[in-house]
Write a protein that holds these residues in place. Structure first.
Motif, PDB file in Angstrom:
ATOM      1  N   GLU A 160      60.940  56.720  28.990  1.00  0.00           N
ATOM      2  CA  GLU A 160      59.594  56.330  28.549  1.00  0.00           C
ATOM      3  C   GLU A 160      58.987  55.342  29.526  1.00  0.00           C
ATOM      4  O   GLU A 160      57.793  55.414  29.849  1.00  0.00           O
ATOM      5  N   GLU A 210      44.136  63.883  26.537  1.00  0.00           N
ATOM      6  CA  GLU A 210      45.177  64.891  26.627  1.00  0.00           C
ATOM      7  C   GLU A 210      46.406  64.413  25.883  1.00  0.00           C
ATOM      8  O   GLU A 210      46.852  63.290  26.054  1.00  0.00           O
ATOM      9  N   GLU A 229      43.682  58.187  40.631  1.00  0.00           N
ATOM     10  CA  GLU A 229      42.426  58.811  40.218  1.00  0.00           C
ATOM     11  C   GLU A 229      41.262  57.845  40.381  1.00  0.00           C
ATOM     12  O   GLU A 229      40.161  58.261  40.755  1.00  0.00           O
ATOM     13  N   ALA A 238      57.902  57.185  32.690  1.00  0.00           N
ATOM     14  CA  ALA A 238      56.701  57.967  32.391  1.00  0.00           C
ATOM     15  C   ALA A 238      55.477  57.064  32.354  1.00  0.00           C
ATOM     16  O   ALA A 238      54.411  57.421  32.860  1.00  0.00           O
ATOM     17  N   GLU A 239      55.628  55.866  31.754  1.00  0.00           N
ATOM     18  CA  GLU A 239      54.505  54.922  31.699  1.00  0.00           C
ATOM     19  C   GLU A 239      54.131  54.458  33.099  1.00  0.00           C
ATOM     20  O   GLU A 239      52.937  54.345  33.432  1.00  0.00           O
ATOM     21  N   LEU A 292      54.511  56.178  35.869  1.00  0.00           N
ATOM     22  CA  LEU A 292      53.847  57.319  36.509  1.00  0.00           C
ATOM     23  C   LEU A 292      52.410  57.473  36.015  1.00  0.00           C
ATOM     24  O   LEU A 292      51.504  57.758  36.800  1.00  0.00           O
ATOM     25  N   ARG A 293      52.200  57.266  34.728  1.00  0.00           N
ATOM     26  CA  ARG A 293      50.844  57.343  34.180  1.00  0.00           C
ATOM     27  C   ARG A 293      49.950  56.254  34.784  1.00  0.00           C
ATOM     28  O   ARG A 293      48.795  56.499  35.120  1.00  0.00           O
ATOM     29  N   THR A 294      50.502  55.061  34.931  1.00  0.00           N
ATOM     30  CA  THR A 294      49.749  53.949  35.527  1.00  0.00           C
ATOM     31  C   THR A 294      49.407  54.267  36.981  1.00  0.00           C
ATOM     32  O   THR A 294      48.260  54.072  37.429  1.00  0.00           O
ATOM     33  N   ASN A 319      53.095  64.439  24.261  1.00  0.00           N
ATOM     34  CA  ASN A 319      53.816  65.376  25.115  1.00  0.00           C
ATOM     35  C   ASN A 319      55.271  64.955  25.217  1.00  0.00           C
ATOM     36  O   ASN A 319      55.566  63.777  25.434  1.00  0.00           O
ATOM     37  N   LEU A 348      49.193  57.241  38.337  1.00  0.00           N
ATOM     38  CA  LEU A 348      48.226  58.336  38.315  1.00  0.00           C
ATOM     39  C   LEU A 348      46.816  57.815  38.051  1.00  0.00           C
ATOM     40  O   LEU A 348      45.847  58.225  38.703  1.00  0.00           O
ATOM     41  N   ALA A 349      46.690  56.905  37.119  1.00  0.00           N
ATOM     42  CA  ALA A 349      45.382  56.323  36.815  1.00  0.00           C
ATOM     43  C   ALA A 349      44.825  55.590  38.028  1.00  0.00           C
ATOM     44  O   ALA A 349      43.626  55.687  38.333  1.00  0.00           O
TER      45      ALA A 349
END
Length: 187
Positions: A46, A31, A60, A49-50, A52-54, A38, A56-57
């Motif tokens: 930044e 994505e 999941e 955001a990184e 939050l992505r970590t 995005n 989220l991973a």
């Protein structure tokens, strides 16, 4: 993860994962990888955001692990039930019986049963009283002068229509019939 328990939910974050959790479609872009990344929401750096992505991973990955554990527990439960001789039909019967027992022991059921029982008793008494009243009314009507007069007229009319034939039948009923002989066969 075996293919039978592989997540096939198209809304799942794992929809592109293969059997070993690796990307099954290597040429499928991630994505946001199509052109420009995005844009970050306003007020988010930044680094945030990184993070939050970590996170989220990780979440999941935990969801995937929990799905695998749940799937394994369900298979184990099914195997234990099979060994105990519990079939889905038996479980359904037990659930229905338990539900029926729960309903029958509930206060609402008891009150409804009591109310219907009382209503049935009152209805039986009312019908009995009504039957007695009708019987008494018909008896009174039969003893009335009007009914006697009507009964006499119907009797006279019957005598006029049927005539002596009816009287002959009435007398033959009282006299014994001769037994059949060779001269007088019954046919």
């Amino acid at each position: 993860m075996d293919p039978a328990s592989q997540d096939i939910n198209l809304n799942s974050p794992n929809k592109a994962l293969g059997v070993d959790g690796e990307a099954g479609l290597s040429d499928m872009p991630a994505e946001g990888a199509m052109g420009s990344p995005n844009p970050l929401p306003p007020g988010l750096t930044e680094e945030e955001a990184e993070d939050l992505r970590t996170e989220l991973a990780k979440v999941e990955e935990e969801i995937t692990t929990l799905r695998q554990v749940l799937s394994a527990k369900e298979r184990h439960s099914t195997e234990l039930k099979r060994k105990l001789g519990l079939s889905p039909l038996n479980e359904l019967k037990q659930n229905i019986n338990k539900t029926l027992l729960d309903v029958q022991t509930s206060n609402a059921y008891k009150k409804t049963q009591e109310t219907l029982s009382q209503a049935g008793q009152k209805t039986t008494a009312a019908l009995s009283t009504m039957g007695t009243a009708i019987r008494r009314g018909l008896g009174d009507m039969r003893n009335s002068a009007t009914f006697k007069s009507f009964e006499d007229k119907v009797g006279n009319l019957k005598y006029k229509v049927v005539g002596a034939k009816d009287n002959a039948e009435a007398t033959s009923e009282t006299t014994p019939t001769p037994t059949p002989t060779q001269e007088n066969p019954p046919f």
